[in-house]
Design a protein around this motif. Sequence first.
Motif, PDB file in Angstrom:
ATOM      1  N   SER A  33       0.841  -1.188   0.000  1.00  0.00           N
ATOM      2  CA  SER A  33       0.000   0.000   0.000  1.00  0.00           C
ATOM      3  C   SER A  33       0.880   1.244   0.000  1.00  0.00           C
ATOM      4  CB  SER A  33      -0.903  -0.021   1.231  1.00  0.00           C
ATOM      5  OG  SER A  33      -1.682  -1.215   1.261  1.00  0.00           O
ATOM      6  N   TYR A  34       0.299   2.376  -0.343  1.00  0.00           N
ATOM      7  CA  TYR A  34       1.078   3.614  -0.388  1.00  0.00           C
ATOM      8  C   TYR A  34       0.269   4.760   0.188  1.00  0.00           C
ATOM      9  CZ  TYR A  34      -1.734   5.205  -4.368  1.00  0.00           C
ATOM     10  OH  TYR A  34      -2.782   5.595  -5.164  1.00  0.00           O
ATOM     11  N   HIS A  35       0.991   5.834   0.510  1.00  0.00           N
ATOM     12  CA  HIS A  35       0.361   7.046   1.019  1.00  0.00           C
ATOM     13  C   HIS A  35       1.224   8.240   0.643  1.00  0.00           C
ATOM     14  CE1 HIS A  35      -0.209  10.212   4.172  1.00  0.00           C
ATOM     15  NE2 HIS A  35      -1.447  10.058   3.760  1.00  0.00           N
ATOM     16  N   SER A  36       0.589   9.318   0.217  1.00  0.00           N
ATOM     17  CA  SER A  36       1.324  10.540  -0.107  1.00  0.00           C
ATOM     18  C   SER A  36       0.452  11.732   0.222  1.00  0.00           C
ATOM     19  CB  SER A  36       1.707  10.567  -1.595  1.00  0.00           C
ATOM     20  OG  SER A  36       2.462  11.725  -1.892  1.00  0.00           O
ATOM     21  N   GLU A  37       1.099  12.867   0.498  1.00  0.00           N
ATOM     22  CA  GLU A  37       0.387  14.102   0.804  1.00  0.00           C
ATOM     23  C   GLU A  37       1.055  15.254   0.092  1.00  0.00           C
ATOM     24  OE1 GLU A  37       2.695  14.798   5.042  1.00  0.00           O
ATOM     25  OE2 GLU A  37       0.699  13.918   5.022  1.00  0.00           O
ATOM     26  N   GLU A  38       0.426  16.444   0.154  1.00  0.00           N
ATOM     27  CA  GLU A  38       0.922  17.576  -0.627  1.00  0.00           C
ATOM     28  C   GLU A  38       2.342  17.983  -0.266  1.00  0.00           C
ATOM     29  OE1 GLU A  38      -1.346  19.529   2.833  1.00  0.00           O
ATOM     30  OE2 GLU A  38      -1.539  17.761   1.558  1.00  0.00           O
ATOM     31  N   LEU A  39       2.773  17.758   0.970  1.00  0.00           N
ATOM     32  CA  LEU A  39       4.111  18.158   1.379  1.00  0.00           C
ATOM     33  C   LEU A  39       5.206  17.251   0.835  1.00  0.00           C
ATOM     34  CD1 LEU A  39       3.554  19.252   5.093  1.00  0.00           C
ATOM     35  CD2 LEU A  39       3.797  20.697   3.071  1.00  0.00           C
ATOM     36  N   ASP A  40       4.840  16.141   0.214  1.00  0.00           N
ATOM     37  CA  ASP A  40       5.859  15.253  -0.348  1.00  0.00           C
ATOM     38  C   ASP A  40       6.629  15.930  -1.481  1.00  0.00           C
ATOM     39  OD1 ASP A  40       5.497  13.208   1.396  1.00  0.00           O
ATOM     40  OD2 ASP A  40       4.357  11.923   0.047  1.00  0.00           O
ATOM     41  N   LEU A  41       6.005  16.824  -2.221  1.00  0.00           N
ATOM     42  CA  LEU A  41       6.722  17.489  -3.311  1.00  0.00           C
ATOM     43  C   LEU A  41       7.841  18.387  -2.787  1.00  0.00           C
ATOM     44  CD1 LEU A  41       7.057  17.902  -6.322  1.00  0.00           C
ATOM     45  CD2 LEU A  41       5.428  19.802  -6.164  1.00  0.00           C
ATOM     46  N   PRO A  42       7.578  19.327  -1.887  1.00  0.00           N
ATOM     47  CA  PRO A  42       8.704  20.110  -1.353  1.00  0.00           C
ATOM     48  C   PRO A  42       9.721  19.272  -0.600  1.00  0.00           C
ATOM     49  CG  PRO A  42       6.653  20.662  -0.215  1.00  0.00           C
ATOM     50  CD  PRO A  42       6.281  19.858  -1.420  1.00  0.00           C
ATOM     51  N   LYS A  43       9.293  18.135  -0.032  1.00  0.00           N
ATOM     52  CA  LYS A  43      10.264  17.246   0.616  1.00  0.00           C
ATOM     53  C   LYS A  43      11.212  16.656  -0.421  1.00  0.00           C
ATOM     54  CE  LYS A  43       7.332  15.953   4.546  1.00  0.00           C
ATOM     55  NZ  LYS A  43       6.486  14.876   5.129  1.00  0.00           N
ATOM     56  N   LEU A  44      10.677  16.268  -1.565  1.00  0.00           N
ATOM     57  CA  LEU A  44      11.539  15.780  -2.637  1.00  0.00           C
ATOM     58  C   LEU A  44      12.486  16.878  -3.097  1.00  0.00           C
ATOM     59  CD1 LEU A  44      12.464  13.827  -4.885  1.00  0.00           C
ATOM     60  CD2 LEU A  44      10.544  14.697  -6.265  1.00  0.00           C
ATOM     61  N   ASP A  45      11.952  18.075  -3.320  1.00  0.00           N
ATOM     62  CA  ASP A  45      12.782  19.188  -3.781  1.00  0.00           C
ATOM     63  C   ASP A  45      13.924  19.455  -2.806  1.00  0.00           C
ATOM     64  OD1 ASP A  45      11.095  19.552  -5.973  1.00  0.00           O
ATOM     65  OD2 ASP A  45       9.843  21.003  -4.916  1.00  0.00           O
ATOM     66  N   ARG A  46      13.613  19.470  -1.532  1.00  0.00           N
ATOM     67  CA  ARG A  46      14.640  19.732  -0.529  1.00  0.00           C
ATOM     68  C   ARG A  46      15.703  18.637  -0.515  1.00  0.00           C
ATOM     69  NH1 ARG A  46      14.670  22.736   4.439  1.00  0.00           N
ATOM     70  NH2 ARG A  46      16.501  22.113   5.655  1.00  0.00           N
ATOM     71  N   THR A  47      15.264  17.373  -0.618  1.00  0.00           N
ATOM     72  CA  THR A  47      16.209  16.267  -0.570  1.00  0.00           C
ATOM     73  C   THR A  47      17.147  16.295  -1.777  1.00  0.00           C
ATOM     74  OG1 THR A  47      14.523  14.950   0.574  1.00  0.00           O
ATOM     75  CG2 THR A  47      16.426  13.778  -0.285  1.00  0.00           C
ATOM     76  N   VAL A  48      16.599  16.571  -2.957  1.00  0.00           N
ATOM     77  CA  VAL A  48      17.445  16.714  -4.146  1.00  0.00           C
ATOM     78  C   VAL A  48      18.418  17.873  -3.964  1.00  0.00           C
ATOM     79  CG1 VAL A  48      17.455  17.281  -6.612  1.00  0.00           C
ATOM     80  CG2 VAL A  48      15.780  15.654  -5.713  1.00  0.00           C
ATOM     81  N   TRP A  49      17.923  18.986  -3.442  1.00  0.00           N
ATOM     82  CA  TRP A  49      18.754  20.173  -3.221  1.00  0.00           C
ATOM     83  C   TRP A  49      19.915  19.867  -2.272  1.00  0.00           C
ATOM     84  CZ3 TRP A  49      19.032  23.481   1.266  1.00  0.00           C
ATOM     85  CH2 TRP A  49      19.622  24.737   1.045  1.00  0.00           C
ATOM     86  N   GLU A  50      19.659  19.077  -1.248  1.00  0.00           N
ATOM     87  CA  GLU A  50      20.705  18.751  -0.275  1.00  0.00           C
ATOM     88  C   GLU A  50      21.695  17.719  -0.816  1.00  0.00           C
ATOM     89  OE1 GLU A  50      19.094  17.572   3.467  1.00  0.00           O
ATOM     90  OE2 GLU A  50      17.892  19.381   3.718  1.00  0.00           O
ATOM     91  N   LEU A  51      21.207  16.733  -1.564  1.00  0.00           N
ATOM     92  CA  LEU A  51      22.036  15.606  -1.980  1.00  0.00           C
ATOM     93  C   LEU A  51      22.793  15.888  -3.276  1.00  0.00           C
ATOM     94  CD1 LEU A  51      22.795  12.634  -1.357  1.00  0.00           C
ATOM     95  CD2 LEU A  51      20.782  11.960  -2.696  1.00  0.00           C
ATOM     96  N   ARG A  52      22.143  16.503  -4.219  1.00  0.00           N
ATOM     97  CA  ARG A  52      22.708  16.635  -5.565  1.00  0.00           C
ATOM     98  C   ARG A  52      23.981  17.471  -5.592  1.00  0.00           C
ATOM     99  NH1 ARG A  52      22.160  20.203  -9.953  1.00  0.00           N
ATOM    100  NH2 ARG A  52      22.203  19.192 -12.015  1.00  0.00           N
ATOM    101  N   ARG A  53      24.137  18.404  -4.690  1.00  0.00           N
ATOM    102  CA  ARG A  53      25.310  19.288  -4.710  1.00  0.00           C
ATOM    103  C   ARG A  53      26.623  18.518  -4.551  1.00  0.00           C
ATOM    104  NH1 ARG A  53      24.296  23.588  -1.694  1.00  0.00           N
ATOM    105  NH2 ARG A  53      22.073  23.178  -1.753  1.00  0.00           N
ATOM    106  N   TYR A  54      26.546  17.289  -4.049  1.00  0.00           N
ATOM    107  CA  TYR A  54      27.746  16.467  -3.907  1.00  0.00           C
ATOM    108  C   TYR A  54      28.010  15.617  -5.142  1.00  0.00           C
ATOM    109  CZ  TYR A  54      27.415  17.862   0.958  1.00  0.00           C
ATOM    110  OH  TYR A  54      27.344  18.608   2.106  1.00  0.00           O
ATOM    111  N   CYS A  55      27.163  15.732  -6.165  1.00  0.00           N
ATOM    112  CA  CYS A  55      27.328  14.975  -7.404  1.00  0.00           C
ATOM    113  C   CYS A  55      28.269  15.707  -8.355  1.00  0.00           C
ATOM    114  CB  CYS A  55      25.975  14.743  -8.070  1.00  0.00           C
ATOM    115  SG  CYS A  55      24.858  13.668  -7.166  1.00  0.00           S
ATOM    116  N   GLN A  56      29.475  15.925  -7.906  1.00  0.00           N
ATOM    117  CA  GLN A  56      30.500  16.566  -8.714  1.00  0.00           C
ATOM    118  C   GLN A  56      31.854  16.156  -8.133  1.00  0.00           C
ATOM    119  OE1 GLN A  56      30.774  20.900  -8.039  1.00  0.00           O
ATOM    120  NE2 GLN A  56      29.230  20.656  -6.439  1.00  0.00           N
ATOM    121  N   PRO A  57      32.911  16.161  -8.930  1.00  0.00           N
ATOM    122  CA  PRO A  57      34.231  15.850  -8.372  1.00  0.00           C
ATOM    123  C   PRO A  57      34.613  16.874  -7.306  1.00  0.00           C
ATOM    124  CG  PRO A  57      34.256  15.707 -10.774  1.00  0.00           C
ATOM    125  CD  PRO A  57      32.945  16.328 -10.394  1.00  0.00           C
TER     126      PRO A  57
END
Length: 255
Positions: A110-134
Amino acid sequence: MPYPLHVLINDFALRSLRETADKDYVHARLAFRAKLIPQFLWSSLHSLEKYTKCILLLNRLDARGLKHEIEAGLTLLRTRGPFQIELSEPAVKFVRKLEDGARFRYYETSYHSEELDLPKLDRTVWELRRYCQPLDYDIEANGRKVNLLAENLARIRRAQQAGEKGSCIQGGWLESVLAKPKHSARESLVWQNLFFGQSRRRSIRLASYDEAGNSPLYLHPEIVNEVAKYIYLPADVKSAYRELHARRLAGDHDA
């Protein structure tokens, strides 16, 4: 003159992992806007998993044992890598939510999602992706080698603490999308996004939204053995539904 091997490996990490993760991220945002929630969760997991593997490859850490696993990858970086990534509490919780359920592609759980999941994704990408470089490399300065890892990490830390939009990366696919006002993916990337784009807004407005769905296997766990004859089901899924079926047969009304 051929490129050095380490340059080609880094190019693979950036193009095959970071760039495809960028596209999974935009795909997840498109799915959320269209209220295709299982697809949003699946693409979110794919995106964060590939960002994590990109970081591991850039730092030459063996990730062959990882599948759709983000926390295990970050633990590998923390225990064997040259630096650590400290995700915020909302990002950690979002990652755990994805790993708990989004890895199942066929509605096995089963699954569950709410409106705040979108900004949570955005924040997580923002925090993690910056380390995707040499980050961990040497340069020649005044006749000697100087390692730039500490300086690069400090640059990233300053940008994050200042709340700067973007990710301290130059030349990435997301950056190319943001730089072109008429890019077909740009509107989907910047829509209600506090972390990527040129807007100075500090808040977003999302319609109240909450969606959940019960897996057919949860509703009828008695079919799990028969279904498993025809399609692959993970061992933990089969075990959980067999146990659930046994509890219901025993009269457990909370099962």
